[in-house]
Design an enzyme around this catalytic site. Structure first.
Site, mmCIF file in Angstrom:
data_model
loop_
_atom_site.group_PDB
_atom_site.id
_atom_site.type_symbol
_atom_site.label_atom_id
_atom_site.label_comp_id
_atom_site.label_asym_id
_atom_site.label_seq_id
_atom_site.Cartn_x
_atom_site.Cartn_y
_atom_site.Cartn_z
ATOM 1 N N ASP A 84 44.591 49.800 15.494
ATOM 2 C CA ASP A 84 44.452 50.972 16.372
ATOM 3 C C ASP A 84 44.662 52.285 15.640
ATOM 4 O OD1 ASP A 84 47.143 50.069 16.148
ATOM 5 O OD2 ASP A 84 47.731 51.319 17.836
ATOM 6 N N GLU A 141 49.450 48.787 17.889
ATOM 7 C CA GLU A 141 50.769 48.880 17.250
ATOM 8 C C GLU A 141 51.420 50.218 17.558
ATOM 9 O OE1 GLU A 141 53.888 49.950 14.786
ATOM 10 O OE2 GLU A 141 51.940 50.912 14.483
ATOM 11 N N GLU A 142 50.601 51.255 17.712
ATOM 12 C CA GLU A 142 51.118 52.610 17.859
ATOM 13 C C GLU A 142 51.642 52.934 19.253
ATOM 14 O OE1 GLU A 142 51.573 54.525 15.473
ATOM 15 O OE2 GLU A 142 50.105 54.170 13.893
ATOM 16 N N ARG A 183 62.405 45.000 1.071
ATOM 17 C CA ARG A 183 63.817 44.949 1.437
ATOM 18 C C ARG A 183 64.054 43.730 2.317
ATOM 19 N NH1 ARG A 183 67.889 48.686 1.397
ATOM 20 N NH2 ARG A 183 69.697 48.238 2.710
ATOM 21 N N HIS A 366 50.814 60.078 10.393
ATOM 22 C CA HIS A 366 50.677 60.771 11.676
ATOM 23 C C HIS A 366 50.407 62.264 11.487
ATOM 24 C CE1 HIS A 366 52.736 57.462 14.296
ATOM 25 N NE2 HIS A 366 52.133 56.940 13.231
#
Length: 396
Positions: A84, A141-142, A183, A366
């Site tokens: 998306d 996802e956003e 990580r 963004h």
């Protein structure tokens, strides 16, 4: 260590460079928002089917899974890409800029999708693995809540497409292109949204004693909320409370009836997350009531903490080191205060979510001037290919 000579190298995917750039630019020109990824999913599905994948569509709305089996192995692994775009008007001036005003790929999901497509292409033509690979192309996802990952899981993703582990990545502006960052454990933050509406009593600006000014109350609350982290949370535990919006009034001579604050709350530990909610609610209620007003608090839980499993993170890190060398791999990177709905997958399956550098001096995510770094396309394709080959390597 396994014999690496049969696994994918950077040179093996270099011939896909022009093809992958063309697909990425096409996706970039035609961005689609959450649960509207119709053209995107059509393009992806058609390409995968033409390469011999079994494509199952309609998971989580516009999501899909492409499966390919090779050899006789019973093991399976999943790799996820998000599809998306964002509701941002593009300002890059690129020849392949978005043709849809108010929509753009400002987070690089077009690049994430194409890296996995590149791996799909190479895996299909070489089939140097023993087992099954499931490529998960996810919508939304956003969106922040009720996300594509949640819906795909609810639609039976892991029951219908069993796998031992799932992997995903996100590009990372500010780090050199092609640098891989890992990580283990908590890596990306939980993110909750809070909407606080203060109900006062409006009136004339010349007679404030006859009103209950929600703007003044809200201004004090903004300051008070800064103590939630600094005076309630263990300084060794990362947490963020940001007031991103404060709206009240419309004229200089009118005391408004209401004021509204909107907060973003981020944390890396479930107990810290609970404490943040408790303190924000208590502080807002006490502060507002002390001024003779009332308050409504809408506390909306967002994505959970993204927790990478140790074994799968070490495995993916080793794959990256084999592919690009130690100097382009960072272990112990982060944590990152951004959030990711890949966290829901990791609540169900072991796996690893990693970052790959998008360039040191590139616009942040963004941002209206952001663009995915095309130099990463074949690198990402090689990484995903090698990871699948290594994970599903024959044990004979």
């Amino acid at each position: 260590m396994p014999n690496t000579q049969h696994f994918c190298t950077l040179d093996d995917t270099s011939d896909l460079n022009d093809e992958l750039r063309g697909i990425r630019h096409r996706l970039h020109q035609h961005p689609e928002l959450a649960y509207q990824e119709f053209q995107t999913s059509d393009l992806v599905a058609e390409a995968l089917a033409s390469w011999g994948y079994e494509v199952t569509r309609g998971l989580g709305g516009t999501g899909m899974v492409a499966s390919l089996k090779s050899g006789t192995g019973s093991r399976a692994v999943a790799v996820r890409a998000d599809m998306d775009a964002l509701p941002i008007t593009e300002a890059t001036g690129l020849p392949y800029s978005s043709v849809h005003p108010g929509k753009m790929h400002a987070c690089g999901h077009d690049g994430h999708t194409v890296m996995v497509l590149g791996a799909a292409r190479h895996l299909a033509r070489t089939r140097r693995f023993d087992g099954t690979v499931h490529l998960v192309f996810q919508p939304a996802e956003e969106i922040g809540s009720d996300s594509g990952a949640q819906r795909m899981i609810a639609d039976g993703l892991f029951e219908r497409f069993p796998c031992e582990a799932i992997f995903g990545l996100h590009n990372h502006p500010g780090a050199p292109a092609g640098t891989f960052m890992f990580r283990s454990g908590p890596f990306m933050a939980a993110c909750d949204t809070v909407d606080i509406t203060i109900h006062g009593r409006g009136g004339h600006a010349a007679r404030p004693h006859l009103a209950t000014d929600p703007l003044v109350i809200g201004a004090g609350l903004v300051t008070a909320l800064q103590t939630v982290v600094s005076r309630n949370i263990d300084p060794m535990q990362p947490a963020v409370v940001t007031i991103g919006a404060f709206n009240a009034g419309h004229a200089p001579n009118v005391i408004p009836e209401t004021a509204r604050l909107q907060l973003s709350v981020r944390s890396f530990d479930p107990e810290v997350r609970k404490l943040l909610e408790t303190r924000i609610r208590a502080l807002a209620n006490a502060h507002v009531q002390a001024h003779g007003a009332s308050v409504d608090i809408d506390y909306v839980p967002g994505y959970p903490v993204l927790v990478n499993s140790a074994q799968e993170t070490e495995f993916a890190l080793q794959v990256a080191r084999e592919l690009v060398g130690d100097e382009r791999v960072v272990d112990g990177f982060g944590p990152i205060a951004g959030s990711e709905d890949f966290a829901y997958y990791l609540q169900k399956k072991p796996g690893c979510f990693l970052r790959v550098g998008n360039g040191k001096d590139t616009p942040m995510l963004h941002n209206a001037k952001y663009d995915f770094n095309d130099d990463n396309l074949t690198v990402g394709a090689a990484f995903w290919t090698r990871l699948v080959e290594r994970f599903l390597a024959s044990k004979v």
